[in-house]
Design a protein around this motif. Structure first.
Motif, PDB file in Angstrom:
ATOM      1  N   LEU A 422      50.074  38.304  80.239  1.00  0.00           N
ATOM      2  CA  LEU A 422      49.930  39.614  79.614  1.00  0.00           C
ATOM      3  C   LEU A 422      51.193  40.467  79.728  1.00  0.00           C
ATOM      4  N   ASN A 423      52.095  40.067  80.630  1.00  0.00           N
ATOM      5  CA  ASN A 423      53.370  40.770  80.801  1.00  0.00           C
ATOM      6  C   ASN A 423      54.493  39.734  80.755  1.00  0.00           C
ATOM      7  N   PRO A 424      54.844  39.229  79.576  1.00  0.00           N
ATOM      8  CA  PRO A 424      55.762  38.079  79.451  1.00  0.00           C
ATOM      9  C   PRO A 424      57.129  38.299  80.096  1.00  0.00           C
ATOM     10  N   GLY A 425      57.570  39.524  80.223  1.00  0.00           N
ATOM     11  CA  GLY A 425      58.899  39.750  80.779  1.00  0.00           C
ATOM     12  C   GLY A 425      58.944  39.824  82.290  1.00  0.00           C
ATOM     13  N   ALA A 426      57.797  39.720  82.961  1.00  0.00           N
ATOM     14  CA  ALA A 426      57.757  39.889  84.417  1.00  0.00           C
ATOM     15  C   ALA A 426      58.087  38.574  85.122  1.00  0.00           C
ATOM     16  N   ASP A 427      59.053  38.606  86.070  1.00  0.00           N
ATOM     17  CA  ASP A 427      59.353  37.417  86.857  1.00  0.00           C
ATOM     18  C   ASP A 427      58.406  37.326  88.052  1.00  0.00           C
ATOM     19  N   GLU A 428      58.629  36.323  88.895  1.00  0.00           N
ATOM     20  CA  GLU A 428      57.720  36.080  90.016  1.00  0.00           C
ATOM     21  C   GLU A 428      57.671  37.271  90.964  1.00  0.00           C
ATOM     22  N   ASN A 429      58.843  37.831  91.321  1.00  0.00           N
ATOM     23  CA  ASN A 429      58.866  38.952  92.258  1.00  0.00           C
ATOM     24  C   ASN A 429      58.158  40.170  91.688  1.00  0.00           C
ATOM     25  N   ALA A 430      58.418  40.477  90.416  1.00  0.00           N
ATOM     26  CA  ALA A 430      57.770  41.635  89.796  1.00  0.00           C
ATOM     27  C   ALA A 430      56.260  41.433  89.709  1.00  0.00           C
ATOM     28  N   SER A 431      55.844  40.211  89.394  1.00  0.00           N
ATOM     29  CA  SER A 431      54.412  39.917  89.292  1.00  0.00           C
ATOM     30  C   SER A 431      53.731  40.094  90.649  1.00  0.00           C
ATOM     31  N   ARG A 432      54.348  39.521  91.681  1.00  0.00           N
ATOM     32  CA  ARG A 432      53.754  39.611  93.016  1.00  0.00           C
ATOM     33  C   ARG A 432      53.696  41.059  93.500  1.00  0.00           C
ATOM     34  N   ALA A 433      54.746  41.832  93.238  1.00  0.00           N
ATOM     35  CA  ALA A 433      54.788  43.221  93.677  1.00  0.00           C
ATOM     36  C   ALA A 433      53.704  44.041  92.980  1.00  0.00           C
ATOM     37  N   ALA A 434      53.521  43.819  91.680  1.00  0.00           N
ATOM     38  CA  ALA A 434      52.506  44.558  90.931  1.00  0.00           C
ATOM     39  C   ALA A 434      51.103  44.213  91.418  1.00  0.00           C
ATOM     40  N   LEU A 435      50.844  42.920  91.653  1.00  0.00           N
ATOM     41  CA  LEU A 435      49.520  42.505  92.108  1.00  0.00           C
ATOM     42  C   LEU A 435      49.237  42.986  93.527  1.00  0.00           C
ATOM     43  N   ALA A 436      50.281  43.044  94.365  1.00  0.00           N
ATOM     44  CA  ALA A 436      50.100  43.525  95.736  1.00  0.00           C
ATOM     45  C   ALA A 436      49.646  44.978  95.754  1.00  0.00           C
ATOM     46  N   ARG A 437      50.090  45.764  94.766  1.00  0.00           N
ATOM     47  CA  ARG A 437      49.679  47.167  94.703  1.00  0.00           C
ATOM     48  C   ARG A 437      48.180  47.299  94.476  1.00  0.00           C
ATOM     49  N   PHE A 438      47.574  46.249  93.919  1.00  0.00           N
ATOM     50  CA  PHE A 438      46.127  46.248  93.710  1.00  0.00           C
ATOM     51  C   PHE A 438      45.421  45.343  94.732  1.00  0.00           C
ATOM     52  N   MET A 439      46.083  45.112  95.876  1.00  0.00           N
ATOM     53  CA  MET A 439      45.513  44.385  97.016  1.00  0.00           C
ATOM     54  C   MET A 439      45.344  42.889  96.752  1.00  0.00           C
ATOM     55  N   PHE A 440      46.125  42.337  95.826  1.00  0.00           N
ATOM     56  CA  PHE A 440      46.164  40.884  95.648  1.00  0.00           C
ATOM     57  C   PHE A 440      47.490  40.399  96.232  1.00  0.00           C
ATOM     58  N   ARG A 441      47.511  40.238  97.551  1.00  0.00           N
ATOM     59  CA  ARG A 441      48.734  39.870  98.240  1.00  0.00           C
ATOM     60  C   ARG A 441      48.747  38.369  98.552  1.00  0.00           C
ATOM     61  N   ALA A 442      49.958  37.816  98.590  1.00  0.00           N
ATOM     62  CA  ALA A 442      50.164  36.425  99.002  1.00  0.00           C
ATOM     63  C   ALA A 442      49.208  35.492  98.242  1.00  0.00           C
ATOM     64  N   ASP A 443      48.422  34.671  98.981  1.00  0.00           N
ATOM     65  CA  ASP A 443      47.566  33.675  98.326  1.00  0.00           C
ATOM     66  C   ASP A 443      46.455  34.306  97.495  1.00  0.00           C
ATOM     67  N   ALA A 444      46.125  35.570  97.772  1.00  0.00           N
ATOM     68  CA  ALA A 444      45.072  36.219  96.978  1.00  0.00           C
ATOM     69  C   ALA A 444      45.457  36.287  95.508  1.00  0.00           C
ATOM     70  N   ALA A 445      46.767  36.362  95.215  1.00  0.00           N
ATOM     71  CA  ALA A 445      47.223  36.417  93.825  1.00  0.00           C
ATOM     72  C   ALA A 445      47.062  35.067  93.129  1.00  0.00           C
ATOM     73  N   LEU A 446      46.811  34.009  93.898  1.00  0.00           N
ATOM     74  CA  LEU A 446      46.684  32.669  93.320  1.00  0.00           C
ATOM     75  C   LEU A 446      45.229  32.264  93.110  1.00  0.00           C
ATOM     76  N   GLN A 447      44.305  33.200  93.292  1.00  0.00           N
ATOM     77  CA  GLN A 447      42.905  32.909  93.017  1.00  0.00           C
ATOM     78  C   GLN A 447      42.698  32.733  91.512  1.00  0.00           C
ATOM     79  N   VAL A 448      41.852  31.776  91.162  1.00  0.00           N
ATOM     80  CA  VAL A 448      41.523  31.556  89.754  1.00  0.00           C
ATOM     81  C   VAL A 448      40.586  32.665  89.299  1.00  0.00           C
ATOM     82  N   ALA A 449      40.881  33.270  88.161  1.00  0.00           N
ATOM     83  CA  ALA A 449      40.139  34.443  87.704  1.00  0.00           C
ATOM     84  C   ALA A 449      38.648  34.169  87.595  1.00  0.00           C
TER      85      ALA A 449
END
Length: 529
Positions: A422-449
């Motif tokens: 949904l955000n094609p221009g976001a790299d790995e660091n930007a993606s992880r930082a954005a998800l961490a702000r919503f409490m999806f940190r580390a392996d939590a960001a790798l959960q299947v929706a």
């Protein structure tokens, strides 16, 4: 006195996961709100109390009568309010008695006050109807009122309510709130509706560690939790100070030993000390040094355990705070325009007639109205899924829609992969930082929706839509708090408060609408369908 007692109660899911074990508590003639995160076992506990499930171990003892208020009233075409009340046969008897067709034995069993009691229960529920009114003619809110009236009529010792205001319009929701506020018997209610929970006498919070009882309503409970958060933050500060003190003391001990060792080594080198004494002192110093190191390590370990415990408690208690990239939406920019729209699914029976609406700048619009008034129809037009019969709908800016199922997420992808889709221009660091702000940190960001709970799914949807470098200028939300636990609602509120774009939200949750800063309302009337 009527009571419900749970003794050493345990329950596990079919796959063996323990929801709770050795649960012990009792309920008397008071109103109790049962709260906790989704999946902790609240609905399961209600089913154990009502006998729908049997415990793995332990006992449930009920003294008195129970009645359950269901989330929705499913009806057949020929069912009436009398059927919902369970009084069809007694009413038929009264009818036959009036015609002179009842036997003497039947007349002895007749309840001559039955019709008056039915009318009184309907009046208390705020429903203008009779026992003969077909349920199919009632709106969703009216059916909820009919169900409330049936409970009032039966006068049980205990009410059991499981998310009773989900998918209910404002009229039905108010009927449930009024019922619980005026209930004189016992009640156990599982709900995320904070207005409803403000009518209870006590709160029982279920966690993976067990259940804790708090006196007072929801507002009082939140005050207590704020005190607990402050205490946890104080404990964390103390533990961190102890770690710093242990580290300083250990360093000072090492430095003192080093100074003594240097002095002893100089004496031994000059020959001022016999070799046997020097060796003994050296061994003693080594033993002392080892003991000091072990003591320091034990103290450091204990302090670290206290730090971890305090941080875990803070993680649970602390409200989510979110920082988002600005949308840059000018106050003069038109984000939505609806001109004289008529729409629906049958041209002969349109749901919306001659509707006009304009949103300029970062306005926050709540769309309200009873079930069937056209809220879903309106949102379908805003997303382009439905074309109007007449008039025009224009959304000239980037927009995003989050429905109750968060269907914009691909259930087969991880949260991170959805974010990058949904955000094609976001790299790995930007993606992880954005998800961490919503409490999806580390392996939590790798959960299947597709494996997420309802609250996690909506939080992931917000993260993917709002957490990117260019959030949409218009966000559309459809009943976002349905099926969420209260912690998840707080997280959603925090995310929406941090968003500075325009907002259109359909919701019956007044506290939620207040929390996200609604600036205007569009009240839709009942459709002619």
């Amino acid at each position: 006195m009527p009571s419900i007692a749970l003794a050493n109660l345990s329950w596990s899911t079919p796959d063996g996961r323990s929801l709770f074990s050795n649960l012990a508590m009792s309920f008397g003639p008071e109103r109790t709100g049962l709260v906790g995160r989704n999946g902790v076992g609240k609905t399961t506990l209600l089913k154990l109390i009502t006998g729908e499930l049997s415990p793995r171990s332990g006992t449930v003892s009920v003294s008195g009568t129970l009645e359950v208020l269901r989330q929705s009233v499913q009806v057949a075409m020929d069912e009436t309010i009398a059927d919902l009340f369970g009084v069809r046969d007694p009413l038929d008897l009264l009818s036959r008695a009036e015609r002179g067709n009842a036997t003497a034995h039947e007349l002895a069993d007749a309840d001559w006050m039955l019709e008056a009691r039915i009318a009184g229960a309907l009046a208390r529920a705020g429903l203008e109807a009779t026992a003969e009114t077909p349920l199919s003619r009632l709106s969703g809110g009216q059916r909820t009122r009919a169900a409330v009236a049936a409970l009032i009529f039966r006068e049980p010792d205990f009410l059991i309510l499981d998310e009773p205001t989900n998918n209910v319009d404002r009229s039905g929701r108010q009927a449930v709130i009024d019922l619980l506020a005026g209930w004189q018997g016992g009640a156990i209610v599982v709900s995320h509706d904070r207005e409803l929970l403000d009518t209870v006498d006590g709160i029982v919070e279920m966690t993976t560690l067990g259940a804790t009882r708090y006196g007072g309503n929801w507002s009082r409970y939140r005050e207590r939790k704020a005190v607990e958060l402050a205490a946890a933050e104080h404990d964390l500060a103390d533990a961190e100070k102890r770690i710093a003190h242990v580290n300083r003391s250990a360093q000072e001990t090492v430095e003192r030993k080093a100074r003594k060792d240097r002095t002893g080594n100089k004496k031994a080198a000059r020959g001022d000390m016999p070799r046997i004494i020097a060796g003994g002192l050296r061994r003693k110093a080594e033993n002392t040094s080892g003991e000091n190191a072990r003591l320091a390590e034990r103290m450091r370990t204990l302090a670290m355990e206290d730090v971890d415990a305090a941080r875990q408690k803070i993680e649970i208690l602390q409200p989510l705070a979110v920082t988002l990239a600005p949308t840059g939406l000018p106050v003069s920019r038109t984000v939505l325009r609806i001109d004289d729209v008529t729409a629906g699914y049958d041209p002969q029976k349109p749901v919306l007639r001659n509707l006009s609406l304009e949103i300029v700048g970062p306005e926050r619009i709540a769309v309200t109205g009873p079930n069937g008034s056209g809220k879903t129809t309106l949102l379908s037009m805003l997303t382009g899924a439905l074309q109007p019969f007449a008039g025009e709908v224009r959304v000239p800016v980037k927009s995003a829609m989050l429905d109750q199922r968060v269907s914009l997420l691909d259930p087969a992808l991880t949260i991170r992969d959805n974010f990058q889709r949904l955000n094609p221009g976001a790299d790995e660091n930007a993606s992880r930082a954005a998800l961490a702000r919503f409490m999806f940190r580390a392996d939590a960001a790798l959960q299947v929706a597709g494996t997420l709970s309802g609250g996690q799914m909506l939080r992931a949807g917000l993260a993917c839509v709002l957490g990117g470098p260019e959030p949409p200028l218009l966000l559309i939300l459809d009943e976002p708090t349905n099926h969420l636990d209260i912690d998840s609602i707080s997280a959603v509120e925090a995310g929406i408060r941090a968003y500075d774009g325009a907002l259109v939200v359909v919701s019956h949750d007044e506290l939620f609408l207040e929390a996200i800063g609604i600036t205007r309302r569009l009240e839709l009337g009942v459709s002619s369908a």
